[in-house]
Design a protein around this motif. Structure first.
Motif, PDB file in Angstrom:
ATOM      1  N   ARG A  94     -31.130 -11.034   7.571  1.00  0.00           N
ATOM      2  CA  ARG A  94     -30.638  -9.649   7.620  1.00  0.00           C
ATOM      3  C   ARG A  94     -31.734  -8.651   7.271  1.00  0.00           C
ATOM      4  O   ARG A  94     -31.878  -7.612   7.917  1.00  0.00           O
ATOM      5  N   ARG A 124     -33.274  -5.733   9.777  1.00  0.00           N
ATOM      6  CA  ARG A 124     -33.321  -4.332   9.343  1.00  0.00           C
ATOM      7  C   ARG A 124     -34.743  -3.797   9.406  1.00  0.00           C
ATOM      8  O   ARG A 124     -34.996  -2.705   9.930  1.00  0.00           O
ATOM      9  N   ARG A 125     -35.691  -4.565   8.894  1.00  0.00           N
ATOM     10  CA  ARG A 125     -37.094  -4.150   8.882  1.00  0.00           C
ATOM     11  C   ARG A 125     -37.604  -3.934  10.312  1.00  0.00           C
ATOM     12  O   ARG A 125     -38.294  -2.956  10.593  1.00  0.00           O
ATOM     13  N   LEU A 155     -36.035  -0.692  11.850  1.00  0.00           N
ATOM     14  CA  LEU A 155     -36.653   0.505  11.270  1.00  0.00           C
ATOM     15  C   LEU A 155     -38.088   0.685  11.761  1.00  0.00           C
ATOM     16  O   LEU A 155     -38.525   1.807  12.052  1.00  0.00           O
TER      17      LEU A 155
END
Length: 53
Positions: A25, A29-30, A33
């Motif tokens: 997860r 997310r990284r 972004l």
């Protein structure tokens, strides 16, 4: 005109982090972004400068 789109390839991320759901997860997310930052013109060098890469 189609909207902008970010594609994340599932296989490589799952192979690297699939054994640990929390890390998986966090990496998704990284990645999102990071790619959004590139969309707005932020370079990898700038992301390093602002401690976001």
């Amino acid at each position: 005109m189609l909207p902008d789109k970010i594609t994340i390839f599932r296989g490589p991320i799952e192979r690297a982090y699939g054994g640990d759901l929390e890390q998986l997860r966090a990496q998704v997310r990284r990645t999102v972004l990071h790619e959004v930052a590139h969309h707005f013109g932020i370079s990898d060098e700038r992301l390093v400068e602002i401690d976001r890469y």
